[in-house]
Scaffold this motif. Structure first.
Motif, PDB file in Angstrom:
ATOM      1  N   ASP A 204      -5.023  -2.441  -4.502  1.00 25.75           N
ATOM      2  CA  ASP A 204      -5.126  -0.982  -4.630  1.00 25.75           C
ATOM      3  C   ASP A 204      -5.244  -0.516  -6.074  1.00 25.75           C
ATOM      4  O   ASP A 204      -5.286   0.690  -6.329  1.00 25.75           O
ATOM      5  CB  ASP A 204      -3.888  -0.321  -4.013  1.00 25.75           C
ATOM      6  CG  ASP A 204      -3.885  -0.417  -2.497  1.00 25.75           C
ATOM      7  OD1 ASP A 204      -4.976  -0.511  -1.909  1.00 25.75           O
ATOM      8  OD2 ASP A 204      -2.789  -0.396  -1.907  1.00 25.75           O
TER       9      ASP A 204
ATOM     10  N   HIS B 229       0.807  -1.228   0.000  1.00 30.85           N
ATOM     11  CA  HIS B 229       0.000   0.000   0.000  1.00 30.85           C
ATOM     12  C   HIS B 229       0.838   1.275   0.000  1.00 30.85           C
ATOM     13  O   HIS B 229       0.281   2.374  -0.089  1.00 30.85           O
ATOM     14  CB  HIS B 229      -0.931   0.020   1.215  1.00 30.85           C
ATOM     15  CG  HIS B 229      -1.817  -1.179   1.322  1.00 30.85           C
ATOM     16  ND1 HIS B 229      -2.770  -1.492   0.374  1.00 30.85           N
ATOM     17  CD2 HIS B 229      -1.876  -2.154   2.269  1.00 30.85           C
ATOM     18  CE1 HIS B 229      -3.391  -2.603   0.734  1.00 30.85           C
ATOM     19  NE2 HIS B 229      -2.867  -3.028   1.877  1.00 30.85           N
TER      20      HIS B 229
ATOM     21  N   GLN C 127       0.485   3.748  -3.028  1.00 34.29           N
ATOM     22  CA  GLN C 127      -0.836   4.387  -3.019  1.00 34.29           C
ATOM     23  C   GLN C 127      -0.887   5.500  -1.971  1.00 34.29           C
ATOM     24  O   GLN C 127      -1.367   6.611  -2.235  1.00 34.29           O
ATOM     25  CB  GLN C 127      -1.907   3.337  -2.723  1.00 34.29           C
ATOM     26  CG  GLN C 127      -3.299   3.880  -2.471  1.00 34.29           C
ATOM     27  CD  GLN C 127      -4.025   4.228  -3.751  1.00 34.29           C
ATOM     28  OE1 GLN C 127      -3.499   4.004  -4.844  1.00 34.29           O
ATOM     29  NE2 GLN C 127      -5.216   4.766  -3.624  1.00 34.29           N
ATOM     30  N   GLN C 128      -0.363   5.230  -0.778  1.00 30.13           N
ATOM     31  CA  GLN C 128      -0.390   6.221   0.295  1.00 30.13           C
ATOM     32  C   GLN C 128       0.483   7.430  -0.045  1.00 30.13           C
ATOM     33  O   GLN C 128       0.096   8.579   0.206  1.00 30.13           O
ATOM     34  CB  GLN C 128       0.079   5.565   1.594  1.00 30.13           C
ATOM     35  CG  GLN C 128      -0.882   4.519   2.128  1.00 30.13           C
ATOM     36  CD  GLN C 128      -0.298   3.742   3.294  1.00 30.13           C
ATOM     37  OE1 GLN C 128       0.903   3.494   3.358  1.00 30.13           O
ATOM     38  NE2 GLN C 128      -1.151   3.334   4.222  1.00 30.13           N
TER      39      GLN C 128
END
Length: 383
Positions: free
Chosen positions: A281, A250, A253-254
């Protein structure tokens, strides 16, 4: 006050001529006159007291009241004219700010105040879309001759970097940030520079990014008059450190969402492109990438991509929420409301939906409902 001093200057010598007193009496009379003059000076209204009151309002963040107070004394003090210009910058009134700051500079300001005026003047010009003019104004601060004047070189370079970041010129921004550190900075400004350099280092050197976060200076008392120009990054450094510690799938994406929230669209797109197209994601990254395109200026392309994603994935709340925000930016309130109604059905307790509704109400100038929606978002996030 002048009439009183003239009285003593004219009357006392005549009394001496008419009634020459003994030495002790003359001394007593002189002392009484001095004491009377001192008392009158003490009880005379201080012409700078109104300016000090305005300063206290400014520093307390009571900008509207400070604006009124400075207006009342701006004809007397160039410093008050300077503060008026500073307030206009903070209120988002760049044209009025520039006029007031130019007036203060022309009337004459002592060192330190002169550099403050240039900092805010450059910011007004940048806010007005004149980046080159702003850079030229900030460059004037480089020509300094004393420690007081040179103390503003570092903040000027930070503002130059912030302008470069907003136009997507990341190499120029990084160079200006490093130069700001070399010039010396107040501790609060140095903290922002470390955070910005960490963000810029992540794509090519995550270890260097972590170093910038780990060496951030401790909190310190701000340089109060220029502190309002400092970008508020809140707990951004702690959030970024947590993302760097999470090396799972992730992370890209973050990071992309952090860059998007800052308006660093080029870096945001690069992170979203790194998300595994077959991972969990993938759909969210595609939606955010499309929204990033929209925010970066490709309005038709970004909107078309979001609409295609929603059509292909009607149960995907993130794509619908971002599409609603895009419709809202395009002033299509009905289309935005339709998307938000659907998202509310898909995720009834999602605080992001309430935030989107708050934006919708604000765009409709229904600020009471906007505040309520913000309140609901906060309550849902805490629950």
């Amino acid at each position: 006050m002048k009439r009183i001093s003239d009285f003593f200057a004219q009357v006392i010598p005549r009394l001496w001529d008419w009634f020459p007193p003994p030495r002790m009496v003359r001394r007593a009379i002189a002392i009484v006159c001095l004491l009377a003059t001192a008392a009158l000076l003490i009880i005379q209204p201080d012409s700078r007291e109104d300016l000090r009151v305005a300063d206290r309002l400014f520093l307390a963040g009571q900008y509207h009241d400070a604006l009124v107070a400075y207006n009342a004394v701006s004809a007397q003090f160039a410093e008050a004219q300077l503060r008026l210009g500073m307030l206009r910058v903070l209120r988002g009134e760049p044209a009025a700010a520039e006029r007031a700051l130019h007036s203060a500079l022309q009337r004459g300001l002592r060192p330190g105040l002169y550099q403050q005026a240039l900092l805010f003047l450059g910011r007004a010009q940048a806010d007005d879309g004149r980046a080159e003019r702003a850079a030229a104004t900030w460059s004037l601060i480089e020509d300094c001759r004393s420690s007081l004047e040179c103390a503003y070189r570092g903040p000027a370079r930070v503002l130059l970097a912030e302008a470069a970041l907003q136009r997507g010129d990341y190499p120029a921004a990084e160079a200006a940030l490093r130069a700001a550190l070399d010039a010396g900075l107040p501790m609060d400004w140095a903290g922002l520079v470390h955070y910005r350099l960490a963000l810029l280092q992540i794509p090519r050197d995550p270890l260097a990014a972590r170093h910038w976060l780990e060496t951030m200076p401790e909190d310190a008392a701000p340089q109060v008059w220029i502190a309002p120009l400092l970008a508020n990054y809140g707990d951004g450094a702690a959030q970024l450190a947590a993302v760097l510690d999470d090396r799972g799938p992730h992370q890209a994406q973050q990071l992309g969402q952090i860059y998007l929230s800052l308006g660093w669209y080029g870096l945001a797109e690069a992170q979203f492109a790194q998300v595994d197209p077959n991972g969990a994601d993938a759909l969210g990254a595609a939606a955010y990438a499309a929204y990033t395109r929209y925010r970066a200026g490709d309005v038709s392309g970004g909107l078309a991509r979001l609409e295609a994603l929603v059509q292909a994935n009607p149960d995907e709340p993130r794509a619908r929420t971002l599409l609603a925000l895009s419709y809202l930016a395009a002033e299509d309130a009905d289309a935005a409301a339709a998307q938000l109604d659907t998202v509310a059905e898909l995720t009834p307790n999602n605080p992001d939906v309430q935030l989107a509704w708050a934006s919708w109400y604000a765009a409709e100038h229904n600020y009471a409902e906007a505040a309520l929606a913000y309140g609901r978002a906060i309550a849902q996030r805490r629950s």
